[in-house]
Design an enzyme around this catalytic site. Structure first.
Site, PDB file in Angstrom:
ATOM      1  N   PRO A   1       0.936  -1.067   0.173  1.00  0.00           N
ATOM      2  CA  PRO A   1      -0.074  -0.096   0.116  1.00  0.00           C
ATOM      3  C   PRO A   1       1.028   1.168   0.108  1.00  0.00           C
ATOM      4  O   PRO A   1       1.740   1.468   0.796  1.00  0.00           O
ATOM      5  CB  PRO A   1      -0.886   0.040   1.248  1.00  0.00           C
ATOM      6  CG  PRO A   1      -0.628  -1.618   1.866  1.00  0.00           C
ATOM      7  CD  PRO A   1       0.760  -2.146   1.094  1.00  0.00           C
ATOM      8  N   GLU A   2       0.607   2.070  -0.977  1.00  0.00           N
ATOM      9  CA  GLU A   2       1.425   3.330  -1.158  1.00  0.00           C
ATOM     10  C   GLU A   2       0.271   4.461  -1.196  1.00  0.00           C
ATOM     11  O   GLU A   2      -0.683   3.986  -0.788  1.00  0.00           O
ATOM     12  CB  GLU A   2       2.372   3.578  -2.365  1.00  0.00           C
ATOM     13  CG  GLU A   2       3.292   2.394  -2.236  1.00  0.00           C
ATOM     14  CD  GLU A   2       4.202   2.336  -3.652  1.00  0.00           C
ATOM     15  OE1 GLU A   2       4.355   3.390  -4.204  1.00  0.00           O
ATOM     16  OE2 GLU A   2       4.523   1.297  -3.894  1.00  0.00           O
TER      17      GLU A   2
ATOM     18  N   LYS B   1       1.223   7.852   3.816  1.00  0.00           N
ATOM     19  CA  LYS B   1       0.813   6.452   3.888  1.00  0.00           C
ATOM     20  C   LYS B   1      -0.037   6.217   4.980  1.00  0.00           C
ATOM     21  O   LYS B   1      -0.115   5.098   5.417  1.00  0.00           O
ATOM     22  CB  LYS B   1       1.938   5.461   3.706  1.00  0.00           C
ATOM     23  CG  LYS B   1       2.811   5.690   2.239  1.00  0.00           C
ATOM     24  CD  LYS B   1       3.712   4.772   1.968  1.00  0.00           C
ATOM     25  CE  LYS B   1       4.794   4.980   1.136  1.00  0.00           C
ATOM     26  NZ  LYS B   1       6.037   4.003   1.058  1.00  0.00           N
TER      27      LYS B   1
ATOM     28  N   ARG C   1      16.428  -2.222  -3.151  1.00  0.00           N
ATOM     29  CA  ARG C   1      15.021  -2.260  -3.297  1.00  0.00           C
ATOM     30  C   ARG C   1      14.934  -2.637  -4.785  1.00  0.00           C
ATOM     31  O   ARG C   1      15.883  -2.255  -5.442  1.00  0.00           O
ATOM     32  CB  ARG C   1      14.349  -1.066  -3.227  1.00  0.00           C
ATOM     33  CG  ARG C   1      14.120  -0.556  -1.665  1.00  0.00           C
ATOM     34  CD  ARG C   1      13.222  -1.285  -1.190  1.00  0.00           C
ATOM     35  NE  ARG C   1      13.035  -1.061   0.092  1.00  0.00           N
ATOM     36  CZ  ARG C   1      13.731  -1.491   1.100  1.00  0.00           C
ATOM     37  NH1 ARG C   1      14.503  -2.602   1.055  1.00  0.00           N
ATOM     38  NH2 ARG C   1      13.335  -1.149   2.729  1.00  0.00           N
TER      39      ARG C   1
ATOM     40  N   ARG D   1      21.480  16.400  -3.013  1.00  0.00           N
ATOM     41  CA  ARG D   1      21.523  15.185  -2.549  1.00  0.00           C
ATOM     42  C   ARG D   1      22.288  14.217  -3.648  1.00  0.00           C
ATOM     43  O   ARG D   1      21.902  14.483  -5.048  1.00  0.00           O
ATOM     44  CB  ARG D   1      20.164  14.551  -2.425  1.00  0.00           C
ATOM     45  CG  ARG D   1      19.567  15.097  -1.156  1.00  0.00           C
ATOM     46  CD  ARG D   1      18.136  13.960  -1.344  1.00  0.00           C
ATOM     47  NE  ARG D   1      17.278  14.638   0.147  1.00  0.00           N
ATOM     48  CZ  ARG D   1      17.007  13.642   0.982  1.00  0.00           C
ATOM     49  NH1 ARG D   1      17.484  12.536   0.823  1.00  0.00           N
ATOM     50  NH2 ARG D   1      16.521  14.041   2.166  1.00  0.00           N
TER      51      ARG D   1
ATOM     52  N   ARG E   1       2.508 -10.134   7.365  1.00  0.00           N
ATOM     53  CA  ARG E   1       3.891  -9.897   7.919  1.00  0.00           C
ATOM     54  C   ARG E   1       4.252  -9.122   9.276  1.00  0.00           C
ATOM     55  O   ARG E   1       5.236  -8.851   9.728  1.00  0.00           O
ATOM     56  CB  ARG E   1       4.809  -9.163   6.832  1.00  0.00           C
ATOM     57  CG  ARG E   1       5.068 -10.385   5.686  1.00  0.00           C
ATOM     58  CD  ARG E   1       5.945  -9.629   4.556  1.00  0.00           C
ATOM     59  NE  ARG E   1       5.653 -10.474   3.426  1.00  0.00           N
ATOM     60  CZ  ARG E   1       6.318 -10.189   2.205  1.00  0.00           C
ATOM     61  NH1 ARG E   1       7.452  -9.152   2.307  1.00  0.00           N
ATOM     62  NH2 ARG E   1       5.862 -10.854   1.225  1.00  0.00           N
TER      63      ARG E   1
END
Length: 272
Positions: A2-3, A59, A262, A153, A112
DNA sequence: AATCGTTCCTGATAGC
DNA sequence: TGCTATCAGGAACGAT
């Protein structure tokens, strides 16, 4: 997982389904999902409370109560929050259950056990929520604001977008999808994008999130909406989970590589 | 301040 | 066939 679009879909479903419902009883098959107050305080403070409004920040799903407190839910990887009828079967991974007078119930399930539920007075004062970056679908999210957050960054832009203090609500699916739409390689240093690229990225983030909300989210794995049903945006993914298949736009083969731990997906033809 | 490694957890899958 | 090892990932946390 879920985002933002998935959490927003659940929020909209539950805003309607829970409106003014009074919690008659609470069951905690797995108290480990709770954060903050212990199980006794949680049950005591929620029993008899009435739902009043559902908000979202990044979220985080924030369910208001007439007591003035809020339930702050993070679904993490496999969390599901659904309103069930009395004769629906309880999910195997049910962790917290709120029962209503008519026999229906709000069930938080989580295979989980990463997801969290917390009862608190002022959600915006929680450190995790206070540190969040701008909401990508509001007016505060401008190309300039995005550029300022990415400036300096050196991390790959994909990693920067996953950082919730840069933009709130993006996860592994929508970072890859937005970068594809913007024509930018995930590995590019975040601070070295041109102004035109930041503008394209800004536009892509908004458009992919809006399209995903219209499709009620992506059911890649365990995601279900507030009614227990699947979304269908996964059928519109252009790169996510499409490694080895052809890009719908240019025909090149989609690549998958692990970036910063990721899974990361991109099209070598469309993105530079 | 930014970034990196570690941790939590369990179903699915790969390998033998 | 059946066992075991590995992988997936959001984000808090501590270390650098």
């Amino acid at each position: 997982m879920p985002e933002l679009p998935e959490v927003e879909t659940v929020r909209r479903d539950l805003a309607v389904a829970l409106r003014k419902r009074r919690i008659e009883s609470v069951e905690l098959p797995f108290p480990g999902s709770l954060r903050g107050a212990g199980r006794n305080g949680f049950v005591r403070q929620l029993t008899g409370a009435r739902f009043a409004g559902a908000r979202r920040r990044g979220k985080f799903l924030i369910l208001g109560l007439d007591s003035g407190q809020s339930l702050v839910v993070h679904l993490k990887m496999t969390g599901v929050l659904q309103h069930q009828k009395a004769d629906d079967s309880l999910p195997k991974a049910a962790r917290i259950i709120f029962y209503f007078r008519d026999g229906t119930r709000l069930v938080f399930s989580d295979q989980r056990k990463f997801g969290t539920v917390r009862l608190c007075g002022r959600p915006e004062q929680l450190p995790d929520i206070g540190a969040l970056g701008p909401e990508p679908l509001t007016r505060s999210f401008t190309p300039l604001a995005l550029g300022a957050r990415l400036a300096g960054r050196r991390a790959p832009v994909k990693a920067a977008l996953l950082d919730q203090t840069v933009v709130a609500g993006l996860g592994n699916i929508y970072t890859s999808e937005a970068l594809h739409r913007a024509g930018i390689l995930p590995q590019r240093p975040a601070g070295k994008l041109s102004i035109a690229e930041v503008e394209r990225l800004h536009r892509s983030i908004r458009s992919v999130l809006e399209a995903a909300i219209k499709a009620r989210g992506s059911s890649v794995n365990t995601y279900r909406d507030g009614r227990g049903e699947r979304g269908w945006f996964q059928t519109a993914h252009r790169v996510y989970d499409r490694q080895g298949r052809k890009c719908k736009r240019c025909g090149c083969v989609i690549v998958r590589e692990t970036l910063r731990g990721r899974g990361t997906y991109w099209c070598p033809g469309c993105q530079r």
